[in-house]
Enzyme design. Structure first.
Site, PDB file in Angstrom:
ATOM      1  N   SER A   1      49.082  44.891  34.223  1.00  0.00           N
ATOM      2  CA  SER A   1      48.594  43.514  33.945  1.00  0.00           C
ATOM      3  C   SER A   1      48.782  42.387  34.537  1.00  0.00           C
ATOM      4  O   SER A   1      50.087  41.726  34.752  1.00  0.00           O
ATOM      5  CB  SER A   1      48.865  43.326  32.195  1.00  0.00           C
ATOM      6  OG  SER A   1      48.434  44.314  31.390  1.00  0.00           O
TER       7      SER A   1
ATOM      8  N   ASP B   1      41.537  35.845  28.995  1.00  0.00           N
ATOM      9  CA  ASP B   1      42.742  36.569  29.245  1.00  0.00           C
ATOM     10  C   ASP B   1      43.428  36.314  30.577  1.00  0.00           C
ATOM     11  O   ASP B   1      43.583  37.324  31.339  1.00  0.00           O
ATOM     12  CB  ASP B   1      42.689  38.307  29.121  1.00  0.00           C
ATOM     13  CG  ASP B   1      43.953  38.972  28.904  1.00  0.00           C
ATOM     14  OD1 ASP B   1      45.040  38.126  28.837  1.00  0.00           O
ATOM     15  OD2 ASP B   1      43.980  40.161  28.730  1.00  0.00           O
TER      16      ASP B   1
ATOM     17  N   HIS C   1      47.791  37.346  28.239  1.00  0.00           N
ATOM     18  CA  HIS C   1      48.713  38.328  27.093  1.00  0.00           C
ATOM     19  C   HIS C   1      50.068  38.283  27.673  1.00  0.00           C
ATOM     20  O   HIS C   1      50.952  38.820  26.863  1.00  0.00           O
ATOM     21  CB  HIS C   1      47.931  39.560  26.880  1.00  0.00           C
ATOM     22  CG  HIS C   1      47.894  40.712  27.751  1.00  0.00           C
ATOM     23  ND1 HIS C   1      46.785  40.928  28.688  1.00  0.00           N
ATOM     24  CD2 HIS C   1      48.774  41.431  28.209  1.00  0.00           C
ATOM     25  CE1 HIS C   1      46.930  41.921  29.482  1.00  0.00           C
ATOM     26  NE2 HIS C   1      48.349  42.114  29.178  1.00  0.00           N
TER      27      HIS C   1
END
Length: 528
Positions: free
Chosen positions: A220, A142, A111
């Site tokens: 992230s 992911d 992402h």
């Protein structure tokens, strides 16, 4: 009450410090005194010295490793507009984290680079940003791999080594570049849970590790370090909760990396293609002739595109997978007194690998072999890094139904999008390969289609009495029409009829009026 707290505290302290106590006894003491220790910690504001030193050691090691391994990623992305599939939404800039792994590669979240048009990477203590290319992306898990050709970037960069799945209460340090500043950040936490979890980005169910350290925007893709090795990749938090973050564990990471290395690209995670029901009810077990010592799950639905469709039947009881017994609640043993859903065993298999499944059918036990493969749903869950498909004829806009299209109805899309389309997207199974559920998404008004505007958001079933398989099939049927009238049959027994010659002329006029560059998407142009 005070004496009880002191007794519990002394017992707990002994479990940490006494060399004569066994590990099992220590664990029991720790568990039985957990609630008391919480009060003690709140009152006295300190933790046992040994645990405190271990946490500090993890923090120090993480900082040292991070300086030469963790990078900040700058992504420029442009997502498609599914309501107007010939257009893109506004360009946006996002930031994330990543870290170097063996082979001069950078591992990050999918992402972080989804729908990317430009990616830059900056290493710690360096003002220069280096251009990066996305080598592989696994939106389902992911994860993504970046490569940088500039040799100057790799000076002084050291790869991080992947470790094991941490046990409960083990300390980890999350390293990255979260919002609130520009420099590298290190936060500490402990592992609180390990189990399959919904991955928000790819809407898949894979193993994840829950920690009590916050995973903020920008974190992230950064590593969670335990000791001197990576325990996982930070990727999401729990909405509405404080200090609950999730990291992608090493088994999922290794499955992704090995799949890319073996196939040259991301293939996906395997699935049996089944919908199963637990057998916790005694009457249900008796009905299917399960003996008292038998446990398993009931097969409810089978995807026709899976190999299991040729092997299994509805109402089969799956007793074990690759020799591992499945409990009545669908779980299998995992480490010390932990359990995990048997789907994890399936997802860790390689593409085209065989699995042995022991079943109970009509009261008889059988052992069957099933070839596992990634299975795509009828309605795609996500469509990152690709343009949406569309076909326009006489102002009628046809598209294959996707969940991203339904997401355009807002965050509460499940309740605000057309109910029938939503139900099909979540529950309907494909009947053949390359099948798509094609809908009339909207009507670009013109004299040629006046009166048909209320038929938008309905599924297209037939073109000139021929059932359609997908959007490309619809285009071929429309453009090869050799009759005066073109007939489209929709759901709810609705019908659209157009004079074919007049409609073809009207198409170019409508495209020009709405400044649409082409009557079809690039993927359909390539098939002409």
């Amino acid at each position: 009450m005070g004496s009880f707290v002191r007794i519990a505290r002394n017992l707990l302290w002994s479990s940490f410090c006494s060399q004569s106590l066994s590990k099992n006894v220590s664990q029991q003491l720790f568990t039985s005194s957990a609630s008391v220790f919480k009060s003690y910690k709140f009152r006295y504001g300190r933790t046992p010295v040994r645990k405190h030193r271990e946490a500090n050691a993890t923090h120090t090691t993480a900082v040292e490793l991070a300086f030469n391994s963790v990078v900040k990623i700058f992504t420029v992305s442009c997502s498609p507009n599914y309501l107007l599939p010939w257009q893109n939404k506004s360009q946006r800039e996002t930031m994330g984290s990543g870290f170097v792994i063996l082979g001069r590669k950078i591992l990050t979240n999918a992402h972080v680079v989804a729908d990317h048009s430009f990616v830059l990477v900056r290493k710690h203590g360096c003002p220069t940003k280096y251009r990066a290319e996305v080598k592989a992306v696994g939106h389902e898990c992911d994860l993504a791999i970046l490569v940088i050709e500039n040799k100057e970037f790799w000076d002084g960069m050291n790869p991080l080594e992947l470790g094991d799945v941490p046990f409960l209460q083990e300390a980890v340090a999350v390293v990255g570049y979260p919002q609130g500043g520009d420099n590298i950040s290190v936060t500490k936490g402990v592992v609180s849970r390990v189990e399959p979890t919904q991955y928000v980005h790819g809407a898949s169910q894979l193993m994840a590790i829950q920690i009590d350290a916050a995973i903020n925007p920008g974190n992230s893709g950064g590593p969670a370090i335990m000791g001197s090795k990576v325990a996982g990749v930070a990727f999401q938090n729990l909405s509405g909760a404080e200090n609950i973050g999730y990291i992608i564990p090493v088994p999922v990471i290794e499955h992704f990396i090995s799949g890319v290395e073996e196939n040259g690209k991301y293939i996906g995670f395997c699935s049996l293609g089944l919908s199963c029901q637990t057998t916790e009810n005694v009457h249900l077990r008796n009905h299917f002739s399960m003996l008292p010592d038998m446990t398993g799950v009931l097969v409810s639905k089978i995807n026709p595109l899976s190999d299991a469709y040729k092997v299994l039947k509805k109402d089969d009881i799956i007793l074990s997978f690759d020799g591992v017994p499945i409990a009545n609640d669908g779980t299998v043993p995992f480490r010390n007194r932990e359990r995990i859903t048997f789907d994890h065993l399936v997802s860790m298999k390689k593409t085209n690998e065989k699995a042995l499944v022991r079943i109970l059918r009509d009261g008889q036990e059988q052992e069957l072999s099933i070839i596992l493969q990634p299975i795509q749903p009828l309605v795609p869950v996500h469509q990152f890094d690709k343009l949406p498909s569309y076909y326009i004829f006489a102002g009628l806009v046809f598209i294959p139904l996707t969940q991203p299209y339904l997401h355009e109805y807002g965050e509460d899309w499940y309740n605000t999008s057309p109910r029938r389309l939503c139900e099909r997207a979540l529950r309907e199974l494909p009947k053949k390969a390359n099948q798509q559920l094609v809908i009339l998404s909207q009507v670009l008004m013109d004299d040629i289609n006046a009166g048909y505007e209320r038929l938008a958001e309905l599924q297209v079933l037939k073109v000139n009495e021929t059932e359609i398989d997908n959007l490309e099939h619809l285009r071929q049927l429309v453009e090869s029409c050799n009759t005066e009238f073109l007939r489209l049959d929709l759901e709810d027994d609705r019908v659209i009829v157009l004079n074919y010659g007049t409609a073809k002329i009207a198409t170019s006029r409508i495209l020009k009026r709405h400044r649409i560059p082409s009557s079809m998407s690039v993927d359909l142009l390539d098939t002409e």
